[in-house]
Design an enzyme around this catalytic site. Structure first.
Site, PDB file in Angstrom:
ATOM      1  N   ARG A  15      30.304  13.679  42.724  1.00 27.24           N
ATOM      2  CA  ARG A  15      28.957  13.284  42.307  1.00 27.24           C
ATOM      3  C   ARG A  15      28.393  14.293  41.315  1.00 27.24           C
ATOM      4  NH1 ARG A  15      24.746  15.748  45.574  1.00 27.24           N
ATOM      5  NH2 ARG A  15      25.644  17.165  47.114  1.00 27.24           N
ATOM      6  N   ASP A  61      36.475  21.625  52.515  1.00 26.69           N
ATOM      7  CA  ASP A  61      35.453  22.663  52.423  1.00 26.69           C
ATOM      8  C   ASP A  61      36.040  23.846  51.669  1.00 26.69           C
ATOM      9  OD1 ASP A  61      33.587  24.671  52.776  1.00 26.69           O
ATOM     10  OD2 ASP A  61      33.598  24.588  54.972  1.00 26.69           O
ATOM     11  N   VAL A  62      35.503  24.157  50.504  1.00 29.47           N
ATOM     12  CA  VAL A  62      36.096  25.209  49.673  1.00 29.47           C
ATOM     13  C   VAL A  62      35.973  26.587  50.303  1.00 29.47           C
ATOM     14  CG1 VAL A  62      35.791  23.936  47.517  1.00 29.47           C
ATOM     15  CG2 VAL A  62      34.002  25.540  48.268  1.00 29.47           C
ATOM     16  N   ASN A  89      33.695  23.701  40.653  1.00 23.63           N
ATOM     17  CA  ASN A  89      32.373  23.144  40.422  1.00 23.63           C
ATOM     18  C   ASN A  89      31.535  23.057  41.690  1.00 23.63           C
ATOM     19  OD1 ASN A  89      30.323  21.195  39.077  1.00 23.63           O
ATOM     20  ND2 ASN A  89      31.170  19.985  40.773  1.00 23.63           N
ATOM     21  N   TYR A 160      21.327  32.110  43.857  1.00 23.59           N
ATOM     22  CA  TYR A 160      22.217  31.299  43.016  1.00 23.59           C
ATOM     23  C   TYR A 160      22.740  32.107  41.828  1.00 23.59           C
ATOM     24  CZ  TYR A 160      23.485  27.705  39.584  1.00 23.59           C
ATOM     25  OH  TYR A 160      24.133  26.955  38.627  1.00 23.59           O
ATOM     26  N   LYS A 164      26.643  33.405  40.909  1.00 26.94           N
ATOM     27  CA  LYS A 164      27.316  33.008  39.674  1.00 26.94           C
ATOM     28  C   LYS A 164      27.689  34.227  38.830  1.00 26.94           C
ATOM     29  CE  LYS A 164      27.340  28.496  40.075  1.00 26.94           C
ATOM     30  NZ  LYS A 164      28.615  27.754  40.193  1.00 26.94           N
TER      31      LYS A 164
END
Length: 254
Positions: A15, A61-62, A89, A160, A164
Site C-alpha cells: 500500500r 515482520d521486518v 520501504n 522518525y 532515518k
C-alpha cells in the site's frame, strides 16, 4: 542486470508508497515479492491487479529475522532465482500530522525504539537474508527509503528522522563493505508525498505551501518517487553507491 531480470523484495509493498514501487518494478518486467504485515486485503488487490506471474504477496515482520528469511525464501521458490534487489520501504506505524507530533519535552524513548527497529533493524534483516543470493549472483541492489527532514527539519518528527538518519549511516557503511561483491546500497529520500496513508492526515494547506516552495511548484507523488527508486536498480546507476538522492521537487538541496 536489467530490471526485467531481477527478483525484487519490496518491504511494506502492498500500500501507499510501497504499492507504487511494486507497480513500477512490475511495469518494467521485474518479478516482485510484496511484503505485507497488516495489509492482507491491499496485498491481495495488488496481486490481482498485476498478476501472479509477476507478483507474490508474503506476510512478514521486518523486525523478525526468521520472518524476513522466509520472505526471501518465498521469492526464490516462487520465481526460481535469488532475490537480487531489496527496497527497504516498510514504515513502523506513523502518521505525518505535524499538529499531533510528540515534542521534545514529552516524547519517550519507546517512540525512538519503534522507529529504529523498523528502519534500521528491518534493513539489517533484509540485507542479511538476501546477501547469500546476491553474492552468488555477483549482483545486488539495496535501496533504502529515507527523508529530506535531515536537511530541512520543518516539523520535528524526532523519532522518525533520527531512525532515518541512522539508516543513512548504515546505507553508507554497507555500501563500502559490499561494493566488492557487486552490490550497491543507496537511499532515496522524499519529503511529504501526495498522498499516502501516512500523509493522509496532513492538511491540504500544508501540501499547497510545500508546492509553492519547490522549483517544480508541486508536491512529489508516490509514482514519481518510485521512478527514482528504479534508477538505483537499473544498469545506469551501476557506478553509484552510498548515495542519498533527494526526490522532493527541488525543495531541499543535499
Amino acid at each position: 542486470m536489467r530490471i526485467d531480470e531481477q527478483i525484487v523484495l519490496v518491504t511494506g509493498g502492498a500500500r501507499g508508497l510501497g504499492a507504487a514501487i511494486t507497480r513500477a518494478f512490475a511495469r518494467e518486467g521485474a518479478r516482485v515479492v510484496v511484503n505485507w504485515y497488516r495489509s492482507e486485503d491491499a496485498a491481495a488487490r495488488l496481486v490481482a491487479e498485476i498478476g501472479t506471474d509477476r507478483v507474490v504477496a508474503v506476510q512478514g515482520d521486518v523486525t523478525d529475522a526468521e520472518s524476513v528469511s522466509a520472505l526471501v525464501a518465498a521469492g526464490q521458490e516462487r520465481f526460481g532465482g535469488a532475490v537480487t534487489t531489496v527496497v527497504n520501504n516498510a514504515l513502523p506505524e506513523f502518521s505525518f500530522n505535524g499538529d499531533a507530533r510528540e515534542k521534545a519535552d514529552s516524547i519517550g524513548w519507546n517512540a525512538f525504539e519503534a522507529q529504529l527497529r523498523g528502519s534500521v533493524q528491518g534493513m539489517l534483516h533484509t540485507t542479511q537474508a538476501a546477501l547469500p543470493g546476491m553474492r552468488s549472483a555477483g549482483f545486488g541492489r539495496i535501496v533504502n527509503v529515507g527523508t529530506n527532514l535531515f536537511q530541512n527539519p520543518v516539523v520535528p518528527y524526532h523519532d522518525y528522522t533520527a531512525a532515518k538518519a541512522a539508516a543513512l549511516s548504515l546505507t553508507r557503511t554497507l555500501s563500502s563493505e559490499l561494493g566488492p561483491d557487486g552490490i550497491t546500497v543507496n537511499m532515496v529520500s522524499g519529503g511529504l508525498l501526495r498522498t499516502t496513508d501516512a500523509s493522509a492526515a496532513t492538511p491540504e494547506e500544508v501540501f499547497d505551501l510545500i508546492a509553492t516552495s519547490t522549483p517544480l511548484r508541486s508536491v512529489t507523488t508516490p509514482d514519481e518517487f518510485a521512478d527514482a527508486v528504479l534508477f538505483f536498480a537499473a544498469p545506469w546507476s551501476r557506478a553509484v553507491t552510498g548515495q542519498n538522492l533527494v526526490v522532493d521537487g527541488g525543495l531541499v538541496k543535499d
